[in-house]
Design an enzyme around this catalytic site. Sequence first.
Site, PDB file in Angstrom:
ATOM      1  N   ASP A  67       0.493  -1.256  -0.037  1.00 55.69           N
ATOM      2  CA  ASP A  67       0.322   0.789   0.111  1.00 55.69           C
ATOM      3  C   ASP A  67       0.962   1.565   0.057  1.00 55.69           C
ATOM      4  O   ASP A  67       1.985   1.036  -0.248  1.00 55.69           O
ATOM      5  CB  ASP A  67      -1.230   0.102   1.257  1.00 55.69           C
ATOM      6  CG  ASP A  67      -0.620  -1.027   2.201  1.00 55.69           C
ATOM      7  OD1 ASP A  67       1.066  -0.234   2.526  1.00 55.69           O
ATOM      8  OD2 ASP A  67      -1.474  -1.043   2.987  1.00 55.69           O
ATOM      9  N   ASP A 136      -7.598  -3.373  14.038  1.00 55.61           N
ATOM     10  CA  ASP A 136      -8.947  -3.801  13.777  1.00 55.61           C
ATOM     11  C   ASP A 136      -9.495  -5.180  12.891  1.00 55.61           C
ATOM     12  O   ASP A 136     -10.056  -5.241  12.539  1.00 55.61           O
ATOM     13  CB  ASP A 136      -9.754  -2.624  13.765  1.00 55.61           C
ATOM     14  CG  ASP A 136      -8.912  -2.266  11.997  1.00 55.61           C
ATOM     15  OD1 ASP A 136      -8.281  -2.510  11.734  1.00 55.61           O
ATOM     16  OD2 ASP A 136      -9.729  -1.547  11.143  1.00 55.61           O
ATOM     17  N   HIS A 138      -7.235  -5.394   9.707  1.00 50.57           N
ATOM     18  CA  HIS A 138      -6.886  -5.550   8.590  1.00 50.57           C
ATOM     19  C   HIS A 138      -5.629  -5.946   8.002  1.00 50.57           C
ATOM     20  O   HIS A 138      -4.713  -5.676   9.175  1.00 50.57           O
ATOM     21  CB  HIS A 138      -7.252  -3.939   8.676  1.00 50.57           C
ATOM     22  CG  HIS A 138      -5.892  -2.989   8.811  1.00 50.57           C
ATOM     23  ND1 HIS A 138      -6.213  -1.937   9.800  1.00 50.57           N
ATOM     24  CD2 HIS A 138      -4.658  -2.682   8.054  1.00 50.57           C
ATOM     25  CE1 HIS A 138      -4.928  -1.292   9.890  1.00 50.57           C
ATOM     26  NE2 HIS A 138      -4.738  -1.847   9.220  1.00 50.57           N
ATOM     27  N   GLU A 143      -9.350  -2.429   5.403  1.00 51.84           N
ATOM     28  CA  GLU A 143     -10.009  -1.507   6.883  1.00 51.84           C
ATOM     29  C   GLU A 143     -11.641  -2.756   6.725  1.00 51.84           C
ATOM     30  O   GLU A 143     -11.980  -3.726   5.782  1.00 51.84           O
ATOM     31  CB  GLU A 143     -10.990  -0.358   6.399  1.00 51.84           C
ATOM     32  CG  GLU A 143      -9.468   0.705   6.264  1.00 51.84           C
ATOM     33  CD  GLU A 143      -8.547   0.209   7.651  1.00 51.84           C
ATOM     34  OE1 GLU A 143      -8.605  -0.990   8.397  1.00 51.84           O
ATOM     35  OE2 GLU A 143      -8.221   2.226   7.947  1.00 51.84           O
TER      36      GLU A 143
END
Length: 265
Positions: A67, A136, A138, A143
Amino acid sequence: MEVIILPNQQKAAYLVAQILAKELKAHPRLVLGMATGRTMEPVYRLLVDMHQKEGLDFSLCSTFNLDEYIGIPADHPCSYRHYMNELLFDRVNIAKANTHLPDGMASDLGAECLRYEAAITQAGGIDLQLVGIGSDGHIGFNEPLSSLRSRTREKALTPATREQNAPMFGGDPANVPRRAITMGVGTILDSRRCLMLVTGKSKATILAKAVEGPISAMVTASALQLHPRCQVVVDEEAASELKEIEYHRWVFANEPEWAEFQNLV
């Protein structure tokens, strides 16, 4: 999915670096999927050390990062291109032309995402993908509620992710870009081998959900349960909430593939 539990962060990072080095020695034209973040820093330091002291050769390999932030140039100190150059690419004998990250400054971001997917395909696909896990759950910047078949695309970052990444931006989440380009979950699952490194007590709950819980778009790392060859390397703190912890230890102790690494336990 195999879960390998080692005593501390240093030994977990060492095993990941050794796996990467072993694959690179066996396959000099290896296509590596790279990850960023504080968890990966000791891995890259170890790889640089192996290059400098043992001659680990990166000259024929190529890399694709998971990313990149949208809206900051490659030379920005918080860009992932800058991170990779500083920690690895500028310190080993890899050709910069063979190191690939999405262009977060592209005028047509949709076209850039398609270009990045095509570049991975043209390289023959990713042989070994390195990933971490967000607080979380990811992977990349996929996400919660990301499609588990998603490909490289733009993605809005959640407040939790921006909070987690704030230390790189002076500690203020407001300074963290709101969007990024990320490989999709499906892109990651297409890799021939996947290696996830998770360390620290703060990741214990989400790790347990990812590797022992149901497969869910709410925890995109759980999709790695579908990967045909995924190994998850963790330290004791990160492993502390796993229900099958003794089984995971038994597998590592008894699989021939890991015999040479038993001294790490």
